[in-house]
Each structure stands twice: as C-alpha cells, then as structure tokens.
Design a protein around this motif. Structure first.
Motif, PDB file in Angstrom:
ATOM      1  N   GLY A 134       0.808  -1.217   0.000  1.00 37.74           N
ATOM      2  CA  GLY A 134       0.000   0.000   0.000  1.00 37.74           C
ATOM      3  C   GLY A 134       0.835   1.258   0.000  1.00 37.74           C
ATOM      4  N   VAL A 135       1.915   1.263   0.771  1.00 38.13           N
ATOM      5  CA  VAL A 135       2.794   2.437   0.827  1.00 38.13           C
ATOM      6  C   VAL A 135       3.443   2.694  -0.529  1.00 38.13           C
ATOM      7  CG1 VAL A 135       4.921   3.345   1.842  1.00 38.13           C
ATOM      8  CG2 VAL A 135       3.232   2.208   3.286  1.00 38.13           C
ATOM      9  N   ILE A 136       3.922   1.627  -1.179  1.00 34.33           N
ATOM     10  CA  ILE A 136       4.585   1.784  -2.478  1.00 34.33           C
ATOM     11  C   ILE A 136       3.610   2.276  -3.531  1.00 34.33           C
ATOM     12  CG2 ILE A 136       5.688   0.507  -4.350  1.00 34.33           C
ATOM     13  CD1 ILE A 136       7.007  -1.248  -2.234  1.00 34.33           C
ATOM     14  N   ILE A 137       2.390   1.754  -3.528  1.00 32.19           N
ATOM     15  CA  ILE A 137       1.406   2.184  -4.527  1.00 32.19           C
ATOM     16  C   ILE A 137       1.058   3.654  -4.329  1.00 32.19           C
ATOM     17  CG2 ILE A 137      -0.981   1.887  -5.289  1.00 32.19           C
ATOM     18  CD1 ILE A 137      -0.653  -1.073  -4.829  1.00 32.19           C
ATOM     19  N   LEU A 138       0.931   4.087  -3.098  1.00 29.49           N
ATOM     20  CA  LEU A 138       0.668   5.504  -2.842  1.00 29.49           C
ATOM     21  C   LEU A 138       1.813   6.370  -3.353  1.00 29.49           C
ATOM     22  CD1 LEU A 138      -0.908   5.405   0.724  1.00 29.49           C
ATOM     23  CD2 LEU A 138      -1.990   6.300  -1.349  1.00 29.49           C
ATOM     24  N   ALA A 139       3.048   5.916  -3.153  1.00 32.53           N
ATOM     25  CA  ALA A 139       4.198   6.661  -3.657  1.00 32.53           C
ATOM     26  C   ALA A 139       4.183   6.725  -5.183  1.00 32.53           C
ATOM     27  CB  ALA A 139       5.493   6.026  -3.162  1.00 32.53           C
ATOM     28  N   LEU A 140       3.850   5.608  -5.832  1.00 32.33           N
ATOM     29  CA  LEU A 140       3.793   5.584  -7.291  1.00 32.33           C
ATOM     30  C   LEU A 140       2.677   6.483  -7.825  1.00 32.33           C
ATOM     31  CD1 LEU A 140       4.406   1.778  -7.985  1.00 32.33           C
ATOM     32  CD2 LEU A 140       6.022   3.670  -8.231  1.00 32.33           C
ATOM     33  N   LEU A 141       1.555   6.509  -7.130  1.00 30.05           N
ATOM     34  CA  LEU A 141       0.466   7.404  -7.540  1.00 30.05           C
ATOM     35  C   LEU A 141       0.895   8.863  -7.418  1.00 30.05           C
ATOM     36  CD1 LEU A 141      -2.635   5.636  -5.913  1.00 30.05           C
ATOM     37  CD2 LEU A 141      -2.079   5.781  -8.352  1.00 30.05           C
ATOM     38  N   GLY A 142       1.615   9.193  -6.359  1.00 32.04           N
ATOM     39  CA  GLY A 142       2.117  10.554  -6.209  1.00 32.04           C
ATOM     40  C   GLY A 142       3.090  10.923  -7.314  1.00 32.04           C
ATOM     41  N   ILE A 143       3.983   9.987  -7.665  1.00 30.08           N
ATOM     42  CA  ILE A 143       4.942  10.241  -8.749  1.00 30.08           C
ATOM     43  C   ILE A 143       4.210  10.418 -10.071  1.00 30.08           C
ATOM     44  CG2 ILE A 143       6.811   9.203 -10.084  1.00 30.08           C
ATOM     45  CD1 ILE A 143       7.737   7.858  -7.487  1.00 30.08           C
ATOM     46  N   ALA A 144       3.206   9.575 -10.321  1.00 25.47           N
ATOM     47  CA  ALA A 144       2.457   9.665 -11.574  1.00 25.47           C
ATOM     48  C   ALA A 144       1.709  10.987 -11.690  1.00 25.47           C
ATOM     49  CB  ALA A 144       1.481   8.492 -11.678  1.00 25.47           C
ATOM     50  N   SER A 145       1.097  11.432 -10.603  1.00 24.71           N
ATOM     51  CA  SER A 145       0.378  12.701 -10.636  1.00 24.71           C
ATOM     52  C   SER A 145       1.326  13.869 -10.854  1.00 24.71           C
ATOM     53  CB  SER A 145      -0.419  12.898  -9.343  1.00 24.71           C
ATOM     54  OG  SER A 145       0.458  12.983  -8.216  1.00 24.71           O
ATOM     55  N   ASN A 146       2.485  13.817 -10.213  1.00 24.59           N
ATOM     56  CA  ASN A 146       3.476  14.881 -10.391  1.00 24.59           C
ATOM     57  C   ASN A 146       3.988  14.919 -11.831  1.00 24.59           C
ATOM     58  OD1 ASN A 146       5.352  16.919  -9.003  1.00 24.59           O
ATOM     59  ND2 ASN A 146       6.801  15.559 -10.009  1.00 24.59           N
ATOM     60  N   TRP A 147       4.247  13.739 -12.403  1.00 20.56           N
ATOM     61  CA  TRP A 147       4.705  13.661 -13.789  1.00 20.56           C
ATOM     62  C   TRP A 147       3.631  14.183 -14.747  1.00 20.56           C
ATOM     63  CZ3 TRP A 147       2.775  10.972 -17.992  1.00 20.56           C
ATOM     64  CH2 TRP A 147       3.592  10.951 -19.130  1.00 20.56           C
ATOM     65  N   GLY A 148       2.381  13.827 -14.487  1.00 20.65           N
ATOM     66  CA  GLY A 148       1.310  14.293 -15.346  1.00 20.65           C
ATOM     67  C   GLY A 148       1.155  15.805 -15.323  1.00 20.65           C
ATOM     68  N   LEU A 149       1.237  16.402 -14.141  1.00 17.45           N
ATOM     69  CA  LEU A 149       1.114  17.854 -14.038  1.00 17.45           C
ATOM     70  C   LEU A 149       2.325  18.559 -14.636  1.00 17.45           C
ATOM     71  CD1 LEU A 149      -0.435  18.094 -10.468  1.00 17.45           C
ATOM     72  CD2 LEU A 149      -1.560  18.695 -12.618  1.00 17.45           C
ATOM     73  N   ALA A 150       3.501  17.958 -14.485  1.00 18.27           N
ATOM     74  CA  ALA A 150       4.692  18.539 -15.116  1.00 18.27           C
ATOM     75  C   ALA A 150       4.568  18.506 -16.636  1.00 18.27           C
ATOM     76  CB  ALA A 150       5.946  17.786 -14.669  1.00 18.27           C
ATOM     77  N   SER A 151       4.008  17.423 -17.177  1.00  5.33           N
ATOM     78  CA  SER A 151       3.782  17.344 -18.619  1.00  5.33           C
ATOM     79  C   SER A 151       2.755  18.374 -19.059  1.00  5.33           C
ATOM     80  CB  SER A 151       3.307  15.930 -18.996  1.00  5.33           C
ATOM     81  OG  SER A 151       4.258  14.958 -18.637  1.00  5.33           O
ATOM     82  N   LEU A 152       1.729  18.569 -18.244  1.00  4.84           N
ATOM     83  CA  LEU A 152       0.727  19.594 -18.561  1.00  4.84           C
ATOM     84  C   LEU A 152       1.355  20.982 -18.577  1.00  4.84           C
ATOM     85  CD1 LEU A 152      -2.244  20.431 -18.999  1.00  4.84           C
ATOM     86  CD2 LEU A 152      -2.489  20.503 -16.494  1.00  4.84           C
ATOM     87  N   GLU A 153       2.259  21.241 -17.638  1.00  2.77           N
ATOM     88  CA  GLU A 153       2.938  22.538 -17.607  1.00  2.77           C
ATOM     89  C   GLU A 153       3.776  22.753 -18.860  1.00  2.77           C
ATOM     90  OE1 GLU A 153       6.080  25.077 -14.818  1.00  2.77           O
ATOM     91  OE2 GLU A 153       5.486  23.048 -14.266  1.00  2.77           O
ATOM     92  N   ARG A 154       4.506  21.714 -19.281  1.00  2.00           N
ATOM     93  CA  ARG A 154       5.305  21.845 -20.505  1.00  2.00           C
ATOM     94  C   ARG A 154       4.429  22.101 -21.715  1.00  2.00           C
ATOM     95  NH1 ARG A 154       8.235  17.574 -18.043  1.00  2.00           N
ATOM     96  NH2 ARG A 154       7.050  16.044 -19.242  1.00  2.00           N
TER      97      ARG A 154
END
Length: 278
Positions: free
Chosen positions: A247-267
């Motif tokens: 559960g901890v790892i999946i939460l971390a991966l979800l956070g990374i995915a959301s951050n990557w998605g928003l960074a792509s949106l910014e670009r």
C-alpha cells in the motif's frame, strides 16, 4: 589491395570510437544520474533484511513485497482499493482546482479585495486539517463526503496561493506593453496574465497533488472500509507487513504519476515560451 584504397584510414579508428562512446555516455548520463540513488536504495532495501541489518519481520526485502503485491493484484483484491483511493483523491483535488483557481485569479487581479480577505484566508490556511476531522464528520457524517472534504481542505490552499502569486507577479513590462497597444483589460488577462501565471498555478497543483495523497491515507484510516489507507491500517492490525508496504509503495507511485502528469501539462501549456525563446 590496400586498406587506403577503400578510403579507410586506420589511424582514425580510435578517436572515432572515443567520440562515439562519449556521445553515448552523454545521452545516457542524465538517466544514470537520475536512477543511481533509487537503485542503491532498492539494493539496500533488498539486502539489509537478508544480512540481518534490519529485522525482516518488520522490514522484509523489496522482492518479497513485490511478489506479495503481484499476488494480491492477481487475486483481484488490490485494484478496487486503488480505484477507490484514486477517486477520492481526484475528487478532492478537482474540487480544489475548480474553486481555488477562479478565486485566486480574482484575488490576484484585485489587490483591494485581496487586502480584505487575506487575514481570513491566512487564518483558515493555518488551521490543522486533522483537527478539523471531527467537524467534517459532524457536517457530512462518516463516509465519502468527509474524505473528499478533508482532501479538499488540504489541496485548496497551495492552489490558491500559487494562482494569486502567478497573477500578481506577472512581468509589469508585458502588461504595460499590452496597454500601450490598446488591448482591453480582458484581452490583457487572456493574452498576457493567464499564460504567464500558468507555471505558478501548476506548481501549486503539484504541491496539492502530493498533499492529497498524504491526507488520503489519514482520511481513510478513520471511518473508511475501503481504499489504500484502510488497506494499510488493516494490514497493520493483521500483521501483514508485506501488504502494508504494498500500500505504501502504490501511494508513492500514484504521487509520482500525478506529479509527472502535471509537469507534462505545464510543458504543454508553456510551449509558447520555447517558441519565443528558442
């Protein structure tokens, strides 16, 4: 027939190979630099319990955790928990964006209104969200609405502040130039202010996305019967340590995915900067 007859100079072979190797390393070096710390961390996680440096009862090797996660996912029990948590986090985050961005634009554009509301907003922003849990339960009961409300309370402030700062600190020279060519106020906002404020708004969203998953765990630990937070707490009670780390790892991966998605949106939204400054 000699080698030179074919136009091949043997003396150039070594420098040519060196240049090629240098070019290859230059291309892969950013990926190596970005992954070496993670690789060492995972290596330590794998072998520290096996070598007895850490009690593997409470901190099992990462390979065992991954295997447990695959088995749990294959059984069909993992994905419902993930989808429930993502729905809650996304609901609170979307509500925060819908309310904070327009309010931030208004406050950033109107300094007089911001002067009146700022003391109240600062007071509310400093209120600990965990301490408001009983209040949200009183208003919304125990369930989905309370989870959304507590996540919303956490995410709305970084988005609001990012939007206000983005609108307020637009380059004055750009605004003066737009006024000098006779653009009306609404066009100045659409053509100058909004594009310039996007990076600050996205930064606030990235912080908010991180906070949403952090508060998601807290919200699901109290009064929830599903979700990753509930999964982690339930695994703790059952002493299923492997599942807890899943559960901890999946939460971390979800956070990374959301951050990557928003960074792509910014670009994507700030691609005009590359056109202006190639």
């Amino acid at each position: 027939m000699t080698i030179e007859a074919h136009g091949y100079d043997q003396t150039d072979a070594r420098p040519y190979n060196r240049v090629n190797l240098f070019d290859v390393w230059r291309r892969i070096e950013p990926y190596v630099r970005g992954s070496v710390a993670l690789f060492l961390f995972l290596l330590l996680w794998e072998y520290a319990p096996r070598l007895g440096w850490i009690n593997r009862t409470f901190f099992p090797p990462i390979s065992e955790v991954v295997i447990k996660g695959i088995e749990f996912a294959a059984s069909g029990q993992l994905w419902p928990q993930v989808l429930v948590s993502v729905g809650r986090a996304l609901g609170g985050f979307a509500l925060g964006v819908v309310t904070a961005v327009p309010l931030g634009i208004v406050l950033g554009w109107s300094k007089s209104l911001e002067a009146y509301l700022n003391p109240l907003l600062q007071l509310l922003r400093q209120t600990n969200p965990v301490s408001l849990f009983p209040v949200f339960i009183l208003f919304f009961g125990i369930g989905y609405a309370t989870n959304i409300a507590i996540i919303y309370w956490v995410v709305v402030w970084p988005i609001l502040l990012g939007t206000v700062n983005g609108v307020r600190y637009v380059d004055p020279a750009l605004v003066k130039y737009a006024r000098s060519v006779g653009l009306p106020s609404w066009k100045i906002f659409v053509k100058v202010v909004a594009p310039s404020a996007v990076p600050s708004i996205i930064t606030g969203m990235r912080l908010a996305a991180t906070y949403s998953f952090m508060m998601l765990v807290v919200s699901e630990m109290v009064g929830a019967s599903s979700g990753l937070g509930y999964l982690i707490v339930n695994a703790q009670y059952l002493m299923s340590v492997h599942l807890l780390y899943v559960g901890v790892i999946i939460l971390a991966l979800l956070g990374i995915a959301s951050n990557w998605g928003l960074a792509s949106l910014e670009r994507y939204l700030t691609a005009w900067k590359q056109d202006v400054n190639p």
